[in-house]
Design a protein around this motif. Sequence first.
Motif: not given
Length: 315
Positions: A99-123
């Motif tokens: 919801k609009g009153e939730d902190n911004v961190g909650k909204w952007m966290f799914p991108a952080i959770q998703a990133a390690p799915s991709f091997s480019v994150c582990f050079p």
Amino acid sequence: MHMGHLVPFLFTKWLQDTFDVPLVIQMTDDEKFYFKDLTIEQLEKMTIENIKDIIAMGFNKDKTFIFNNFNYVGTMYKTIARIEKATTASQVRGCFGFKGEDNVGKWMFPAIQAAPSFSVCFPHLFPNPKKNVYCLIPQAIDQDPYFRLTRDIAPRLGFLKPALIHSKFFPGLSGSAGKMSSSVGAAVFLTDTEKQIKTKINAAFSGGGKDKEEHLLMGGLNEVDVPIQWLSFFMDDDDEFARIQHEYAAGRMMSGEVKKILIAIIAKIVKGHQDARKEVSQAVIDEFMAIRPLKYEGNKKAKEVAAAAKPAKAE
């Protein structure tokens, strides 16, 4: 951590041992900061304790890289930024109900959770950034929304979709619907003593009759009996488990007998974990979290099958 947390990790260890593959474990300390009323200092201590529990499960140090988001996010940030740009607020709200009153961190966290799915994150593991590496994610079913979103955006970013294997919810001792919670009495913790384990399991929800006479007449209900369900996760002998189910359903085995078998199994697992955890020092943690190449060969049989499937070259 409790026994419910153990299930996906035990399966992940089996995958590593069976297929001889690299394993990356993401510690989402930032998620807890956004979603719980905890300080960063508290989370740093909790993360170390959780890492000790994970290492104690027996993962191979040469094939395992453990990282926490607070410290490793810089390496992933370009990928995180691409994921954030490809994801709309409507998609995130649709998946998670923020919801609009939730902190911004909650909204952007799914991108952080998703990133390690991709091997480019582990050079340091996969040095060729142009070569995608398939990712398999064993997970509890409640993590599914994150990776449904990840699979949706992966092709738009030129990445392979991660594959998912779900672990069904592990029931609480009270028999309530849904996954096990950390409520006192509803879970067996990896820090519990044998006496505590015995007390908790003996009080677990049973599918047996209200008394011995009714149980002998009607039998037990395997589908609602918590000790029976727990045995389905932790008893290695499938034939013995099938026998227990049959005898219990027929009324020839009492609830107390089933609980006694389960107590012995869980007590052995917890004691083994506690002994292994004592051997996990800060130096061992540092080794698992060090940025370095991992040593693995992959499943040889799978390579043989793949080679045999290739069409023969024309003479």
